[in-house]
Write a protein that holds these residues in place. Sequence first.
Motif, PDB file in Angstrom:
ATOM      1  N   MET A   1       0.405  -1.304  -0.024  1.00  0.00           N
ATOM      2  CA  MET A   1       0.123  -0.381   0.131  1.00  0.00           C
ATOM      3  C   MET A   1       0.817   1.293  -0.100  1.00  0.00           C
ATOM      4  O   MET A   1       2.148   1.111   0.912  1.00  0.00           O
ATOM      5  CB  MET A   1      -0.536  -0.236   1.212  1.00  0.00           C
ATOM      6  N   GLU A   2       0.499   2.374  -1.053  1.00  0.00           N
ATOM      7  CA  GLU A   2       1.273   3.217  -1.189  1.00  0.00           C
ATOM      8  C   GLU A   2       1.172   4.593   0.044  1.00  0.00           C
ATOM      9  O   GLU A   2      -0.213   4.948   0.325  1.00  0.00           O
ATOM     10  CB  GLU A   2       1.354   4.356  -2.273  1.00  0.00           C
ATOM     11  N   ASN A   3       2.032   5.205   0.683  1.00  0.00           N
ATOM     12  CA  ASN A   3       1.404   5.614   1.713  1.00  0.00           C
ATOM     13  C   ASN A   3       0.675   7.062   1.480  1.00  0.00           C
ATOM     14  O   ASN A   3       1.086   7.412   0.362  1.00  0.00           O
ATOM     15  CB  ASN A   3       2.192   6.509   2.177  1.00  0.00           C
ATOM     16  N   ARG A   4      -0.034   7.669   2.264  1.00  0.00           N
ATOM     17  CA  ARG A   4      -0.755   8.461   1.848  1.00  0.00           C
ATOM     18  C   ARG A   4       0.161  10.209   2.136  1.00  0.00           C
ATOM     19  O   ARG A   4      -0.016  11.242   1.358  1.00  0.00           O
ATOM     20  CB  ARG A   4      -2.474   8.881   2.436  1.00  0.00           C
ATOM     21  N   TYR A   5       0.518  10.055   3.583  1.00  0.00           N
ATOM     22  CA  TYR A   5       1.575  11.163   3.774  1.00  0.00           C
ATOM     23  C   TYR A   5       2.919  11.152   3.208  1.00  0.00           C
ATOM     24  O   TYR A   5       3.038  10.334   3.987  1.00  0.00           O
ATOM     25  CB  TYR A   5       0.533  11.112   5.404  1.00  0.00           C
ATOM     26  N   ALA A   6       3.708  12.324   3.543  1.00  0.00           N
ATOM     27  CA  ALA A   6       4.507  12.732   2.983  1.00  0.00           C
ATOM     28  C   ALA A   6       4.831  14.114   3.573  1.00  0.00           C
ATOM     29  O   ALA A   6       4.711  14.967   3.699  1.00  0.00           O
ATOM     30  CB  ALA A   6       4.654  12.765   1.251  1.00  0.00           C
ATOM     31  N   VAL A   7       6.872  13.807   3.734  1.00  0.00           N
ATOM     32  CA  VAL A   7       7.174  14.614   4.542  1.00  0.00           C
ATOM     33  C   VAL A   7       7.860  15.247   2.778  1.00  0.00           C
ATOM     34  O   VAL A   7       9.313  15.028   1.681  1.00  0.00           O
ATOM     35  CB  VAL A   7       8.415  14.636   5.432  1.00  0.00           C
ATOM     36  N   ARG A   8       7.535  17.087   3.182  1.00  0.00           N
ATOM     37  CA  ARG A   8       7.970  17.937   1.819  1.00  0.00           C
ATOM     38  C   ARG A   8       8.830  18.837   2.497  1.00  0.00           C
ATOM     39  O   ARG A   8       8.172  19.345   3.059  1.00  0.00           O
ATOM     40  CB  ARG A   8       7.094  18.053   1.462  1.00  0.00           C
ATOM     41  N   ARG A   9       9.871  19.136   2.043  1.00  0.00           N
ATOM     42  CA  ARG A   9      10.757  20.627   2.589  1.00  0.00           C
ATOM     43  C   ARG A   9      10.429  21.646   1.841  1.00  0.00           C
ATOM     44  O   ARG A   9       9.348  21.802   1.009  1.00  0.00           O
ATOM     45  CB  ARG A   9      12.295  20.180   1.613  1.00  0.00           C
ATOM     46  N   GLN A  10      10.450  22.881   3.083  1.00  0.00           N
ATOM     47  CA  GLN A  10      10.218  23.761   3.181  1.00  0.00           C
ATOM     48  C   GLN A  10      11.430  24.954   2.960  1.00  0.00           C
ATOM     49  O   GLN A  10      11.309  24.662   2.419  1.00  0.00           O
ATOM     50  CB  GLN A  10       9.010  24.515   3.909  1.00  0.00           C
ATOM     51  N   ASP A  11      10.778  26.068   2.921  1.00  0.00           N
ATOM     52  CA  ASP A  11      12.140  27.018   3.053  1.00  0.00           C
ATOM     53  C   ASP A  11      12.981  26.337   4.179  1.00  0.00           C
ATOM     54  O   ASP A  11      13.001  26.456   4.969  1.00  0.00           O
ATOM     55  CB  ASP A  11      11.510  28.621   3.110  1.00  0.00           C
ATOM     56  N   GLY A  12      14.082  26.622   3.494  1.00  0.00           N
ATOM     57  CA  GLY A  12      15.330  26.029   4.218  1.00  0.00           C
ATOM     58  C   GLY A  12      15.373  24.953   4.687  1.00  0.00           C
ATOM     59  O   GLY A  12      15.310  23.623   4.661  1.00  0.00           O
ATOM     60  N   GLU A  13      15.318  24.749   6.647  1.00  0.00           N
ATOM     61  CA  GLU A  13      15.045  23.882   6.918  1.00  0.00           C
ATOM     62  C   GLU A  13      13.844  23.184   7.720  1.00  0.00           C
ATOM     63  O   GLU A  13      13.925  22.255   8.684  1.00  0.00           O
ATOM     64  CB  GLU A  13      16.831  23.624   8.271  1.00  0.00           C
ATOM     65  N   ARG A  14      12.652  23.649   7.237  1.00  0.00           N
ATOM     66  CA  ARG A  14      12.075  23.296   7.185  1.00  0.00           C
ATOM     67  C   ARG A  14      10.841  22.155   6.474  1.00  0.00           C
ATOM     68  O   ARG A  14      11.527  22.728   5.774  1.00  0.00           O
ATOM     69  CB  ARG A  14      10.444  24.577   7.814  1.00  0.00           C
ATOM     70  N   PHE A  15      10.303  21.519   7.294  1.00  0.00           N
ATOM     71  CA  PHE A  15       9.392  21.109   6.895  1.00  0.00           C
ATOM     72  C   PHE A  15       7.511  20.607   7.058  1.00  0.00           C
ATOM     73  O   PHE A  15       7.608  21.437   7.692  1.00  0.00           O
ATOM     74  CB  PHE A  15       9.829  19.331   6.966  1.00  0.00           C
ATOM     75  N   ALA A  16       7.047  20.555   5.665  1.00  0.00           N
ATOM     76  CA  ALA A  16       5.898  19.737   6.020  1.00  0.00           C
ATOM     77  C   ALA A  16       5.472  18.245   6.009  1.00  0.00           C
ATOM     78  O   ALA A  16       6.013  17.750   4.890  1.00  0.00           O
ATOM     79  CB  ALA A  16       4.743  21.249   5.258  1.00  0.00           C
ATOM     80  N   VAL A  17       4.141  18.533   6.364  1.00  0.00           N
ATOM     81  CA  VAL A  17       3.368  16.537   5.905  1.00  0.00           C
ATOM     82  C   VAL A  17       1.974  17.167   4.988  1.00  0.00           C
ATOM     83  O   VAL A  17       1.556  17.461   5.424  1.00  0.00           O
ATOM     84  CB  VAL A  17       3.142  16.047   7.346  1.00  0.00           C
ATOM     85  N   ILE A  18       2.622  16.470   3.980  1.00  0.00           N
ATOM     86  CA  ILE A  18       1.303  16.754   2.487  1.00  0.00           C
ATOM     87  C   ILE A  18       1.158  15.319   2.263  1.00  0.00           C
ATOM     88  O   ILE A  18       1.290  14.506   2.488  1.00  0.00           O
ATOM     89  CB  ILE A  18       2.280  16.446   1.823  1.00  0.00           C
ATOM     90  N   ASP A  19      -0.747  15.789   2.622  1.00  0.00           N
ATOM     91  CA  ASP A  19      -1.479  14.580   1.819  1.00  0.00           C
ATOM     92  C   ASP A  19      -2.028  14.560   0.506  1.00  0.00           C
ATOM     93  O   ASP A  19      -1.903  15.561   0.286  1.00  0.00           O
ATOM     94  CB  ASP A  19      -2.980  15.629   1.955  1.00  0.00           C
ATOM     95  N   ASP A  20      -0.693  13.489   0.443  1.00  0.00           N
ATOM     96  CA  ASP A  20      -0.536  13.043  -1.364  1.00  0.00           C
ATOM     97  C   ASP A  20      -1.590  13.205  -2.275  1.00  0.00           C
ATOM     98  O   ASP A  20      -2.094  13.317  -3.433  1.00  0.00           O
ATOM     99  CB  ASP A  20       0.162  11.831  -1.849  1.00  0.00           C
ATOM    100  N   GLN A  21      -2.680  12.765  -1.305  1.00  0.00           N
ATOM    101  CA  GLN A  21      -4.340  12.549  -2.181  1.00  0.00           C
ATOM    102  C   GLN A  21      -4.827  14.116  -2.516  1.00  0.00           C
ATOM    103  O   GLN A  21      -5.056  14.258  -3.744  1.00  0.00           O
ATOM    104  CB  GLN A  21      -5.276  12.212  -1.667  1.00  0.00           C
ATOM    105  N   THR A  22      -5.005  15.046  -1.499  1.00  0.00           N
ATOM    106  CA  THR A  22      -4.932  16.051  -2.708  1.00  0.00           C
ATOM    107  C   THR A  22      -3.928  17.383  -2.274  1.00  0.00           C
ATOM    108  O   THR A  22      -4.270  18.668  -2.796  1.00  0.00           O
ATOM    109  CB  THR A  22      -5.963  17.670  -0.704  1.00  0.00           C
ATOM    110  N   GLY A  23      -3.060  17.137  -2.062  1.00  0.00           N
ATOM    111  CA  GLY A  23      -1.721  18.450  -2.917  1.00  0.00           C
ATOM    112  C   GLY A  23      -1.090  19.151  -1.086  1.00  0.00           C
ATOM    113  O   GLY A  23      -0.824  20.287  -1.837  1.00  0.00           O
TER     114      GLY A  23
END
Length: 60
Positions: A1-23
């Motif tokens: 099963m593919e993961n729905r939530y992924a970690v994406r880099r924002q500006d600099g050293e900060r990150f966000a948790v992104i819902d890949d179904q909605t973007g």
Amino acid sequence: MENRYAVRRQDGERFAVIDDQTGLPAASDGRDLVGLDREDAQDIADVLNRGEQSRRNPLV
């Protein structure tokens, strides 16, 4: 099963948790999961993905 939530880099050293179904950033208690350090973002994404795999919504 593919993961729905992924970690994406924002500006600099900060990150966000992104819902890949909605973007869009995942949210909890009305707050977007953005501006996190990498380790926290990964931990949250792991919990959310485990909840998805067990068909439980960990955000409720």
